[in-house]
Design an enzyme around this catalytic site. Structure first.
Site, PDB file in Angstrom:
ATOM      1  CG  HIS A 204      10.618 -11.272 -32.130  1.00  0.00           C
ATOM      2  ND1 HIS A 204      11.448 -10.890 -31.101  1.00  0.00           N
ATOM      3  CD2 HIS A 204      11.006 -10.560 -33.230  1.00  0.00           C
ATOM      4  CE1 HIS A 204      12.320 -10.000 -31.557  1.00  0.00           C
ATOM      5  NE2 HIS A 204      12.066  -9.769 -32.836  1.00  0.00           N
TER       6      HIS A 204
ATOM      7  CB  ILE B 134      -0.947   0.014   1.224  1.00  0.00           C
ATOM      8  CG1 ILE B 134      -2.002  -1.090   1.057  1.00  0.00           C
ATOM      9  CG2 ILE B 134      -1.608   1.388   1.396  1.00  0.00           C
ATOM     10  CD1 ILE B 134      -3.037  -1.158   2.148  1.00  0.00           C
TER      11      ILE B 134
ATOM     12  N   GLY C  80       0.148  -2.585   7.446  1.00  0.00           N
ATOM     13  CA  GLY C  80      -0.523  -3.884   7.407  1.00  0.00           C
ATOM     14  C   GLY C  80      -2.001  -3.744   7.751  1.00  0.00           C
TER      15      GLY C  80
END
Ligand code: FAD
Ligand code: NAI
Length: 465
Positions: A444, A184, A272
């Site tokens: 590619h 965050i 947290g």
């Protein structure tokens, strides 16, 4: 009393996916959600609004710093109200989409706060105070999580913000101090740095993003530092005083030493999240929690018969796709089917620039397990598509078992790697060897060739793109 096969408490990625899957399986399902909209943290104040701001701010930053190289001379001007408006509109469309899916799959949304009132009973209190009791053969707890607090810091969402406050600031901070160098902190710190803020990140540990492969985390920190983000690692915040104009934060080195004070106009606390079970009535049926408040489960069953738990409120990574996996598995299990979640293969992504994405074990985990492994690595600076796009930062690293060549981990840092990590998740779900990826033709020029080249590197036959 309304009777259901399953009543789910919480309408986030855990809860809404559970309700939808239950409807699909012909179960009579209700989802109790107290917010004004479905979608939980993820859709309302998490994954989706943060990604909306990350996308918009990345383009703003590119216009400021990268467009000139491409021969596009522009001077972008920030319209923050419009940036916030488009974010809100996207979020509203997504939450409405969940309502539509409920109707389509015949799942009921019961608006209000749910509380387990005894075996097979969920009492719902609506906003106007009225209550009703739902009778349920099964109850699924999917009440999610909330930001963790820090003693000495009071979140007011005016000057001292949690993630929800940091998603809706009315102005670009002059100096934003982020407490916590986790996902965050780095995502939202990136948003505001790109829009013009000075950003200082204060982290308790001596590294950023714990859980990320250490070599990748080092490269990630270097990249963010180059962009202007400042880090104070090994530092603990000891207190903060907010005034009308800003916040004064005191901190000191974890290892001991002189204290210092940082002045900021905004602080984001992001250390947290913790499980949310307030007022849920767990005690009425004997649902046990661990000492941090999480609900331990065995195949999504709690310690109380007929009560299941999924998502952030249980143990494991706090990720929307983990909640979604558990939702499907729990509902399939309670419907008598074989629910399954591959816990070792839940990908993680940090949606910064460069992005970081990984699945499986880190080198540190393999070393701790004493497992013999080989690795292959390929830098985006040698990938033709990345070169052409001037996006050469980062690399892909593949870890494979030394004896069997089974892929054990894939770690990506670079342009849009969030969209590429799924290839390794699928390969690992099928227990592929690194040689399987190395011998699979990739188009590619694409960045995905770096996935193949890294796998080729495990046997030492990487070719420069
Ligand atoms: P939640 O989404 O928290 O939902 C729980 C719901 O239950 C809430 O709506 C709550 O109102 C409701 N509720 C709680 N108690 C009751 C009750 N008693 N009665 C009725 N309703 C109740 N994860 C990712 O995978 N990718 C990302 O990019 C990502 N970005 C994030 C960004 C931010 C800023 C944050 C904060 C989180 C982010 N996450 C991301 C994490 C993700 O949001 C969570 O892992 C996910 O939402 C968990 O889902 P859940 O269903 O368990 O809980
Ligand atoms: P986090 O667990 O990712 O990081 C918290 C950081 O704060 C860690 O580095 C930790 O060491 C540090 N910290 C803890 N206490 C501290 C203290 N007192 N002082 C300074 N630093 C301290 O938690 P975060 O960033 O709050 O995110 C919560 C959850 O939300 C995560 O678990 C993540 O799974 C989820 N999320 C996922 C996203 C994604 O998938 N892209 C985006 C945002 C959130």
């Amino acid at each position: 009393m309304a009777q259901y096969d399953v009543v789910i408490i919480g309408g986030g990625p855990g809860g809404y996916n559970a309700a939808i899957r239950a409807g699909q399986l012909g179960l009579k399902a209700a989802c109790v959600e107290s917010r004004a909209t479905l979608g939980g943290t993820c859709l309302n104040v998490g994954c989706m609004p943060s990604k909306a701001l990350l996308h918009a701010s990345e383009l703003f930053d590119a216009a400021n710093t990268e467009f000139a190289t491409l021969g596009i001379d522009v001077k972008p001007k920030l319209n923050l109200p419009q940036m916030m408006k488009q974010k809100a509109e996207s979020v509203a469309a997504l939450t409405k989409g969940i309502e539509f899916l409920f109707k389509k799959n015949k799942a009921d949304w019961v608006k209000g706060r749910g509380r387990i009132a005894g075996p097979g009973k969920v009492e719902v209190t609506a906003e106007d105070g009225s209550t009703q009791t739902l009778e349920a053969r099964n109850i699924v707890i999917a009440t999610g999580s909330e930001p963790a607090g820090l003693p000495g810091i009071t979140v007011d969402n005016v000057r001292v913000l949690d993630s929800t406050g940091a998603l809706s600031l009315p102005e670009v901070p002059k100096h934003l101090v982020v407490i916590g160098a986790g996902i965050i902190g780095l995502e939202l710190g990136s948003v505001w740095r790109r829009l013009g803020a000075k950003v200082t990140v204060v982290e308790f540990l001596d590294r950023i993003t714990p859980g990320m492969d250490a070599e990748v985390a080092k490269a990630f920190q270097r990249a963010l530092t180059k962009q202007g983000m400042e880090f104070k690692l090994g530092t603990k915040v000891t207190g903060g005083t907010a005034s009308k104009a800003g916040v004064s934060l005191t901190m000191e080195p974890v290892a001991g030493g002189a204290a210092e004070t940082l002045e900021a106009d905004y602080v984001l606390l992001a250390i947290g999240r913790r499980p949310y079970t307030e007022g849920l009535g767990l005690e009425t049926v004997g649902v046990e929690t661990d000492k941090r408040g999480f609900i331990p489960t065995d195949h999504w069953k709690t310690s109380a018969p007929g009560v299941w738990a999924i998502g952030d409120v249980t143990l494991g990574p706090m990720l929307a796709h983990k909640a979604e996996e558990e939702a499907v598995a729990a509902i399939e299990s309670l419907a008598g089917k074989a629910g399954h979640v591959s816990y070792g293969l839940i990908p993680s992504v940090v949606y910064t620039s460069p992005e970081v994405a990984w699945v499986g074990k880190t080198e540190e985990e393999l070393k701790a397990e004493g497992r013999a492994y080989k690795s292959g690595k390929f830098p985006f600076s040698a990938n033709s598509r990345a070169k052409i796009n001037h996006e050469t930062e980062g690399f892909v690293k593949v870890l494979a078992d030394a004896a069997t060549d089974e892929i054990l981990g894939a770690h990506l840092i670079g342009p849009q790697v969030s969209e590429m990590v799924g290839e390794y998740a699928v390969a690992m779900e099928f227990r592929a060897a690194s040689e399987d990826v190395a011998r699979t033709c990739h188009p590619h020029p694409t960045r995905s060739e770096a996935l193949r080249q890294a796998a080729m590197g495990v046997e030492g036959w990487t070719m420069q793109a």
